[in-house]
Design an enzyme around this catalytic site. Structure first.
Site, PDB file in Angstrom:
ATOM      1  N   HIS A 146       0.860  -1.176   0.000  1.00 34.26           N
ATOM      2  CA  HIS A 146       0.000   0.000   0.000  1.00 34.26           C
ATOM      3  C   HIS A 146       0.900   1.230   0.000  1.00 34.26           C
ATOM      4  O   HIS A 146       2.118   1.105   0.077  1.00 34.26           O
ATOM      5  CB  HIS A 146      -0.870   0.036   1.268  1.00 34.26           C
ATOM      6  CG  HIS A 146      -1.890  -1.047   1.319  1.00 34.26           C
ATOM      7  ND1 HIS A 146      -2.173  -1.751   2.464  1.00 34.26           N
ATOM      8  CD2 HIS A 146      -2.682  -1.562   0.363  1.00 34.26           C
ATOM      9  CE1 HIS A 146      -3.106  -2.642   2.216  1.00 34.26           C
ATOM     10  NE2 HIS A 146      -3.438  -2.549   0.935  1.00 34.26           N
ATOM     11  N   ALA A 147       0.277   2.393  -0.032  1.00 33.18           N
ATOM     12  CA  ALA A 147       0.989   3.654   0.140  1.00 33.18           C
ATOM     13  C   ALA A 147       2.233   3.726  -0.748  1.00 33.18           C
ATOM     14  O   ALA A 147       2.176   3.382  -1.924  1.00 33.18           O
ATOM     15  CB  ALA A 147       1.327   3.879   1.623  1.00 33.18           C
TER      16      ALA A 147
END
Lengths: 575, 85
Positions: B15-16
């Site tokens: 993620h991110a």
């Protein structure tokens, strides 16, 4: 049954030219209102194009690319964390699969705006159903979609004006990083939001910019753009259509108050020298500069949720130690009161199995109750706190939220002791704990009263419902009685009893709390100078008299007036 | 068809920032490249939205597959990103 008795009129009910919220960044600002555009209307499901699918697809692609480039440019301008967020959004707008989806829908005859809307919907659903961190990204996705749809349908783009003849008062339901990344003091005279609290994004940004801000201001978004607005970020009052004299008067009063307040420095004490440590509520190391600038003697409430929310894996021990140590190191010789993780069904942790559905999360398995289910999370947090405290000169105190019984208090204190933490206390926020404070005081090292939740539970009035603000008023004599009982019980056993709720930030009520027997006050940092100045102008006896008469009053309104009668020094401070 | 099995080490999962770097790297390649959970449906590694929706957490294993010229180099680069702590 009918009654002819009218419902008591609400003191805070907003009338047309005056609204009240919570001041979170002090000072006075005035300017024309700019209402941040909220929702972009959903393009109708039957919107079709005129037959040239290739041209319509090209329109969609151009719009997506323009939005991506705009987000990217805002990111570069903003820098830091905002740049990461905005760059990720730009990537989403350029996602090749998304473009393929749009193109397929347009090929079937659908208008570009509707096709974009539907193509986003697929990913929106996937992210929303994943929960946790990904569900939080839904807002980012909606923001991109709205920007693209706005371009395609020719409605004004959501967002803030980045050039204006005079600084404006920005009004919104709440603000997102994309809205605020490009703002500056020259552009914005003040912020007013309908939602949010002292640690919301808006509040943090406003304090960092040195711009006055009022949050939790019910009805703010009904203000129309262009209306002149006067905002007092200290009192939380928002006035519409103020006269020039009113604006000048408010600015003078703010300047005078600022001068009077900053004349009083040093540790908190009454005029006769009774010490009352003044501490800061912080939500992470980012709040430290404001705490230190406002002369906090320590931290009375360190909310640790920021370490745990919105993430797929629990924070490592090293990360926790670093976050705790950063705050401890800022107050050598001072105290730092850390509240252990306060999560529940309304603030679920993505790395734990989802909690069962709770119709009423405020009354559910939250705070210490959640720790009883996930003891490994508590053990890890207490362990990290013990490591962080070693080698720093601050006095670490650890407390648990949502404690109702002596058995719970004992359980938490045992866990702290075995982790090597010498000082363990509890929040007093459940009426049962306040009523049996004498019992609980024997089991813990200190109390800290959370007046916001204590009011919510005492008056059976949901904090989130703005219609029940009256019952959330910390001046309610029933609440003062519970605070008094807890403070007296703690003192009888030689234990401290602080207050860390919003009540401590009200300089008048702060004097009353000291009169009730409260031994320290913790608040959002901008409130510290006013509380310090109010205490310095009154003796402990005056505070006690104010407290006695406030408790003797039949309503919050009368309690407030009765207390003021004993506190003449407030007038010098324009409080 | 070349493939790599990698355990995601980053604390935030795929993620991110790790997801962004992963997708940016994949998008530069001319060949098709997919990513899947173990025994799951593969999705395009060039699509940030699809990669995020896989919801890969720290400690989970993914399969990255590519075909064509430069596939091995690409897979090595992607595997390094996914396994970086």
């Amino acid at each position: 049954m009918s009654s002819s008795t009218p419902w008591p009129p609400s003191r805070r009910r907003p009338d047309v030219d005056r609204m009240a919220g919570v001041g979170v960044s002090p000072g006075v600002g005035a300017g024309p209102a700019h209402l941040l555009v909220g929702e972009i209307p959903e393009p109708p499901a039957d919107a079709r194009h005129d037959g040239d699918a290739a041209a319509e697809t090209a329109r969609a692609v151009v719009a997506l690319e323009r939005v991506a480039a705009d987000l990217e440019a805002r990111g570069v301008q903003a820098g830091g964390t905002a740049e990461d967020v905005l760059e990720a959004q730009a990537m989403m707008a350029r996602d090749p699969e998304l473009v393929e989806g749009v193109s397929a829908l347009v090929g079937g005859g659908m208008a570009a705006s509707r096709a974009v809307y539907q193509a986003f919907q697929k990913y929106r659903d996937m992210l929303a159903s994943a929960g946790g961190y990904l569900a939080e990204r839904v807002a980012d996705l909606d923001d991109i979609r709205d920007r693209v749809v706005a371009l395609l349908t020719g409605v004004p783009m959501p967002g803030v004006p980045v050039d204006a003849a005079v600084p404006y008062v920005l009004i919104a339901r709440d603000l997102a990083p994309a809205d605020t990344a490009v703002l500056s003091r020259d552009l914005v005279a003040a912020f007013v939001t309908e939602e949010g609290g002292p640690t919301s994004h808006t509040a943090i940004l406003a304090r960092a910019m040195g711009v006055p801000a009022v949050v939790a201001c019910a009805g703010a978004t009904a203000i129309t753009s262009g209306t002149p607005v006067l905002v007092d970020g200290t009192s939380g009052i928002v006035r519409l259509m103020p006269s020039d004299e009113e604006v000048a008067e408010a600015r003078d009063a703010a300047a005078a108050r600022q001068a009077a307040l900053s004349a009083v420095t040093g540790p908190g004490r009454t005029s006769d020298g009774h010490p009352v440590p003044l501490l800061a509520n912080v939500g992470g190391p980012g709040d430290l500069p404001a705490a230190l600038a406002n002369g906090a003697e320590g931290v009375g409430l360190y909310r640790t949720e920021f370490l745990f929310l919105d993430r797929a894996a629990p924070p490592s021990a090293a990360e926790q130690v670093e976050a705790y140590r950063a705050v401890l190191a800022a107050f050598p010789g001072g105290r730092v009161v850390v509240r252990t993780l306060d999560a529940g069904a309304d603030k679920p942790l993505a790395f734990l199995p989802p909690p069962g559905h709770e119709p009423n999360p405020a009354l559910g398995e939250r705070g210490l109750r959640m720790f009883r289910v996930h003891q490994e999370v508590m053990a890890a947090q207490l362990g990290a706190l013990a490591v962080a405290a070693a080698g720093t000169e601050a006095k670490l105190q650890v407390m648990a939220p949502m404690v109702a019984t002596r058995a719970e208090a004992e359980w938490f204190v045992r866990a702290c002791r075995s982790a090597g933490l010498p000082e363990a206390g509890i929040m007093i926020e459940i009426p049962a704990a306040a009523l049996r404070a004498a019992d609980l005081a024997g089991a813990v090292d200190f109390f800290s009263i959370g007046t916001n939740d204590l009011a919510q539970y005492t008056f059976a009035a949901d904090r989130q419902l703005s219609g029940l603000t009256e019952l959330q008023d910390p001046w309610q004599p029933a609440l003062l009685d519970l605070i008094h009982g807890a403070a007296v019980a703690a003192s009888a056993q030689g234990k401290g009893c602080g207050v860390c709720g919003e009540a401590a930030a009200d300089p008048v009520l702060a004097c009353v709390l000291v009169g009730l027997g409260v031994t320290s006050l913790s608040m959002a940092s901008p409130a510290l100078p006013a509380v310090r100045a109010a205490l310095a102008r009154h003796s402990l006896d005056q505070c006690v008299l104010a407290a006695v008469d406030a408790r003797g009053a039949p309503s919050a309104e009368i309690a407030r007036a009765a207390a003021r009668a004993h506190l003449p020094g407030l007038a010098d401070l324009a409080l | 068809m070349a493939e790599r099995k990698v355990t995601v080490q980053s604390e935030v999962g795929l993620h991110a920032r790790p997801a962004a770097t992963f997708v940016q790297t994949a998008a530069k390649a001319t060949v098709n490249v997919t990513v899947a959970r173990m025994s799951g449906e593969p999705v395009s590694a060039k699509s940030i939205l699809s990669v995020l929706a896989l919801d890969v957490r720290q400690g989970e294993t993914i399969v990255i597959s590519a075909d064509g010229e430069g596939a091995d180099e690409l897979l090595d680069a992607l595997a390094a990103i996914a396994s970086a702590p």
